[in-house]
Design a protein around this motif. Structure first.
Motif, mmCIF file in Angstrom:
data_model
loop_
_atom_site.group_PDB
_atom_site.id
_atom_site.type_symbol
_atom_site.label_atom_id
_atom_site.label_comp_id
_atom_site.label_asym_id
_atom_site.label_seq_id
_atom_site.Cartn_x
_atom_site.Cartn_y
_atom_site.Cartn_z
ATOM 1 N N ALA A 140 0.783 -1.329 0.083
ATOM 2 C CA ALA A 140 0.246 -0.013 0.016
ATOM 3 C C ALA A 140 0.876 1.161 0.086
ATOM 4 O O ALA A 140 0.543 2.322 -0.717
ATOM 5 C CB ALA A 140 -0.742 0.140 1.151
ATOM 6 N N GLN A 141 1.990 1.287 0.867
ATOM 7 C CA GLN A 141 2.905 2.574 0.836
ATOM 8 C C GLN A 141 3.485 2.470 -0.677
ATOM 9 O O GLN A 141 3.788 3.698 -1.050
ATOM 10 C CB GLN A 141 3.834 2.340 1.841
ATOM 11 N N ILE A 142 3.977 1.563 -1.318
ATOM 12 C CA ILE A 142 4.485 1.533 -2.595
ATOM 13 C C ILE A 142 3.608 1.931 -3.550
ATOM 14 O O ILE A 142 3.868 3.116 -4.438
ATOM 15 C CB ILE A 142 5.175 0.245 -2.692
ATOM 16 N N ASP A 143 2.269 1.538 -3.482
ATOM 17 C CA ASP A 143 1.481 2.086 -4.523
ATOM 18 C C ASP A 143 0.961 3.543 -4.240
ATOM 19 O O ASP A 143 0.978 4.154 -5.322
ATOM 20 C CB ASP A 143 0.120 1.321 -4.146
ATOM 21 N N GLU A 144 1.284 3.962 -3.017
ATOM 22 C CA GLU A 144 0.948 5.360 -2.805
ATOM 23 C C GLU A 144 2.147 6.218 -3.513
ATOM 24 O O GLU A 144 1.941 7.255 -4.100
ATOM 25 C CB GLU A 144 0.856 5.793 -1.484
ATOM 26 N N LEU A 145 3.335 5.413 -3.462
ATOM 27 C CA LEU A 145 4.417 6.139 -4.209
ATOM 28 C C LEU A 145 4.170 6.357 -5.819
ATOM 29 O O LEU A 145 4.615 7.175 -6.471
ATOM 30 C CB LEU A 145 5.983 5.617 -3.791
ATOM 31 N N ARG A 146 3.607 5.136 -6.046
ATOM 32 C CA ARG A 146 3.314 5.208 -7.579
ATOM 33 C C ARG A 146 2.300 6.313 -8.140
ATOM 34 O O ARG A 146 2.625 6.901 -8.941
ATOM 35 C CB ARG A 146 2.873 3.643 -7.897
ATOM 36 N N SER A 147 1.555 6.250 -7.085
ATOM 37 C CA SER A 147 0.371 7.344 -7.563
ATOM 38 C C SER A 147 1.034 8.753 -7.540
ATOM 39 O O SER A 147 0.425 9.524 -8.188
ATOM 40 C CB SER A 147 -0.935 6.890 -6.582
ATOM 41 N N ALA A 148 1.460 9.045 -6.373
ATOM 42 C CA ALA A 148 1.972 10.337 -6.169
ATOM 43 C C ALA A 148 3.349 10.663 -6.865
ATOM 44 O O ALA A 148 3.205 11.941 -7.267
ATOM 45 C CB ALA A 148 2.133 10.720 -4.581
ATOM 46 N N PHE A 149 4.252 9.961 -7.305
ATOM 47 C CA PHE A 149 5.290 10.225 -7.749
ATOM 48 C C PHE A 149 5.866 9.670 -9.040
ATOM 49 O O PHE A 149 6.678 9.809 -9.521
ATOM 50 C CB PHE A 149 6.631 10.072 -6.896
ATOM 51 N N GLY A 150 4.699 8.467 -9.586
ATOM 52 C CA GLY A 150 5.200 7.854 -10.776
ATOM 53 C C GLY A 150 6.200 6.927 -10.566
ATOM 54 O O GLY A 150 6.888 6.498 -11.288
ATOM 55 N N ALA A 151 6.547 6.328 -9.238
ATOM 56 C CA ALA A 151 7.725 5.476 -9.060
ATOM 57 C C ALA A 151 7.512 4.277 -10.040
ATOM 58 O O ALA A 151 6.473 3.587 -9.818
ATOM 59 C CB ALA A 151 7.445 4.859 -7.522
#
Length: 220
Positions: free
Chosen positions: A207-218
């Protein structure tokens, strides 16, 4: 020599000196290259990155034939394999960074991720870093192994911008030398944190990684 090529020669020397002065490379270990419209610039074989001469950098044409400068690094074939596999790669940096090499000696987290995603900036700035099995320095087979790792990552929808050569060091590529150096620094720092912490920290949750994907395009 065009103004842009002259600027890139100076930038290679600046980055090499910075890496050397901060201990990311030592002696004659490591090499740097950039892609040009008519080929590549690459540091010479057995050159110390801390004391590069802009005019001595090797110029190689698109077919890999040297046209100027001191003799090109023996890792030229490896760099060209990275450029062939990623059209967005405009430079490659290879070092023998201490903590990353130590990590391969101690044992990486997994063959597909040498360290776990323990910090948000590692996920955002570096991404997955697979281990490439040991080959002797300059072995042409390394280029094929790296190309295979890059293709597999792209097929998974998470393109990589770095690999770790077992017992040798990282290869990092990016759109600019500044960006490649920053990625290398983040990778080395994460390896240092992983080696220093005991007990080992838990990875970030999905969930934390998915948030980084959504917010920063990780790209994870």
């Amino acid at each position: 020599m065009t103004h842009d090529t002259d600027r890139l020669r100076q930038e290679i020397c600046r980055v090499g000196r910075s890496l050397f002065e901060r201990g990311h490379v030592h002696a004659t270990a490591g090499n740097i290259s950039v892609r040009l419209d008519d080929g590549f610039l690459i540091t010479p074989t057995d050159a110390c990155l801390g004391f590069l001469d802009p005019d001595a950098l090797a110029h190689v044409d698109a077919q890999g034939r040297q046209t100027a400068g001191d003799r090109a690094s023996k890792t030229l074939a490896l760099h060209r394999a990275i450029y062939d596999a990623d059209a967005l790669a405009h430079c490659v940096i290879h070092t023998h960074s201490t903590h990353l090499v130590a990590l391969t000696l101690a044992g990486v987290w997994s063959p597909t991720d040498i360290v776990p995603p323990i910090t948000p900036y590692y996920v955002m700035k570096v991404g997955h870093v697979p281990l490439i099995a040991y080959h002797r320095p300059g072995d042409p087979a390394l280029g094929a192994r790296i190309g295979e790792a890059m293709a597999a990552a792209a097929a998974r929808g998470a393109p990589i911008r770095a690999v770790m050569l077992d017992r040798l060091g990282p290869n990092v590529w990016h759109e600019s030398l500044a960006a490649a150096m920053a990625t290398l620094e983040e990778l080395e720092e994460t390896a240092r944190l992983w080696l220093l912490t005991n007990p080992k920290p838990a990875p970030l949750t999905e969930a934390q990684i998915d948030e980084l994907r959504s917010a920063f395009g990780a790209r994870w």
